[in-house]
Enzyme design. Sequence first.
Site, PDB file in Angstrom:
ATOM      1  N   ALA A 103       0.840  -1.206   0.000  1.00 45.24           N
ATOM      2  CA  ALA A 103       0.000   0.000   0.000  1.00 45.24           C
ATOM      3  C   ALA A 103       0.868   1.245   0.000  1.00 45.24           C
ATOM      4  O   ALA A 103       2.088   1.155  -0.182  1.00 45.24           O
ATOM      5  CB  ALA A 103      -0.917  -0.021   1.209  1.00 45.24           C
ATOM      6  N   ASN A 104       0.279   2.395   0.182  1.00 44.92           N
ATOM      7  CA  ASN A 104       1.025   3.643   0.300  1.00 44.92           C
ATOM      8  C   ASN A 104       0.320   4.560   1.296  1.00 44.92           C
ATOM      9  O   ASN A 104      -0.722   4.207   1.840  1.00 44.92           O
ATOM     10  CB  ASN A 104       1.189   4.305  -1.080  1.00 44.92           C
ATOM     11  CG  ASN A 104      -0.148   4.659  -1.690  1.00 44.92           C
ATOM     12  OD1 ASN A 104      -0.873   5.503  -1.175  1.00 44.92           O
ATOM     13  ND2 ASN A 104      -0.502   3.982  -2.791  1.00 44.92           N
ATOM     14  N   ARG A 105       0.891   5.729   1.534  1.00 44.10           N
ATOM     15  CA  ARG A 105       0.429   6.590   2.628  1.00 44.10           C
ATOM     16  C   ARG A 105      -0.713   7.528   2.253  1.00 44.10           C
ATOM     17  O   ARG A 105      -1.035   8.439   3.003  1.00 44.10           O
ATOM     18  CB  ARG A 105       1.593   7.421   3.166  1.00 44.10           C
ATOM     19  CG  ARG A 105       2.668   6.579   3.806  1.00 44.10           C
ATOM     20  CD  ARG A 105       3.703   7.449   4.511  1.00 44.10           C
ATOM     21  NE  ARG A 105       4.877   6.666   4.850  1.00 44.10           N
ATOM     22  CZ  ARG A 105       4.927   5.821   5.877  1.00 44.10           C
ATOM     23  NH1 ARG A 105       3.874   5.670   6.653  1.00 44.10           N
ATOM     24  NH2 ARG A 105       6.028   5.148   6.105  1.00 44.10           N
ATOM     25  N   SER A 106      -1.329   7.358   1.100  1.00 35.34           N
ATOM     26  CA  SER A 106      -2.443   8.241   0.732  1.00 35.34           C
ATOM     27  C   SER A 106      -3.592   8.092   1.727  1.00 35.34           C
ATOM     28  O   SER A 106      -3.964   6.985   2.110  1.00 35.34           O
ATOM     29  CB  SER A 106      -2.925   7.883  -0.673  1.00 35.34           C
ATOM     30  OG  SER A 106      -4.156   8.517  -0.930  1.00 35.34           O
ATOM     31  N   ALA A 140      -3.936   7.490  -5.296  1.00 32.66           N
ATOM     32  CA  ALA A 140      -2.522   7.103  -5.332  1.00 32.66           C
ATOM     33  C   ALA A 140      -2.479   5.611  -5.649  1.00 32.66           C
ATOM     34  O   ALA A 140      -2.399   4.766  -4.760  1.00 32.66           O
ATOM     35  CB  ALA A 140      -1.845   7.410  -4.004  1.00 32.66           C
TER      36      ALA A 140
END
Length: 223
Positions: free
Chosen positions: A29-32, A95
């Site tokens: 995943a990512n930090r969005s 994102a």
Amino acid sequence: SPSGPLAGKHVIVTSGPTHEPIDPVRYIANRSSGKQGHAIAKAAAEAGARVTLVSGPVTVPDPAGVTVVHVESAGEMLEAVEKALPADIGIFAAAVADWRVANAGGQKIKKKDGALPNLSLAENPDILATVSRRTENRPPFMVGFAAETENVIAHAQQKLAKKGCDLIVANDVSTATGVMGGDSNTVHLVTASDVETWPTLSKAEVAKKLVERLGAMTGDRKP
Ligand code: C5P
């Protein structure tokens, strides 16, 4: 019928991160946070549009007055966006993970002494580019985002051309600026002919201003 700068328009917004499964319990995943995309969906609805928000996994609540489609992965996000077409405007703020795990397993990967799992990656579809390059049902006005840590404007101009969209909203996400997950944003609006820099605003204010601008840029034609 609703009034406002986007009255009569159908707007598709993507927001949040995507989760790409590794196995049934793990993901990439990512930090969005989804804050900016969700604020845009809310502002578009308040501006009179019919809004379909395709959201990855986020903790922010569904905005009122918006049709929300919840998805996990990039593949699911593209499918949901294509299902929501046709639209007058696409605003793709998600994102999206660039890669998914090609060999994602159906069972939880077990820890084995000394042996490391081998994850092989596959490239995800570029949702913004895919929709912007459609010959059929391409939304007449496509907006992308560019999260950059340096040379923000130049990279946004390259991205506009590469993706085939009409406007890039570029922001500086170098960690010191606290944009990702934060409540404010400093953006540059980049089109083929213009660059406009806005002062630092709350994500709600960026959303409202962007929606007003999109109303002006897309005219008051009713479908
Ligand atoms: O290439 P980059 O990820 O920097 O581009 C960002 C823009 O492209 C954003 O608007 C994002 O929502 C969109 N994008 C997409 N699908 C991808 C990657 C990015 O829609 N797989």
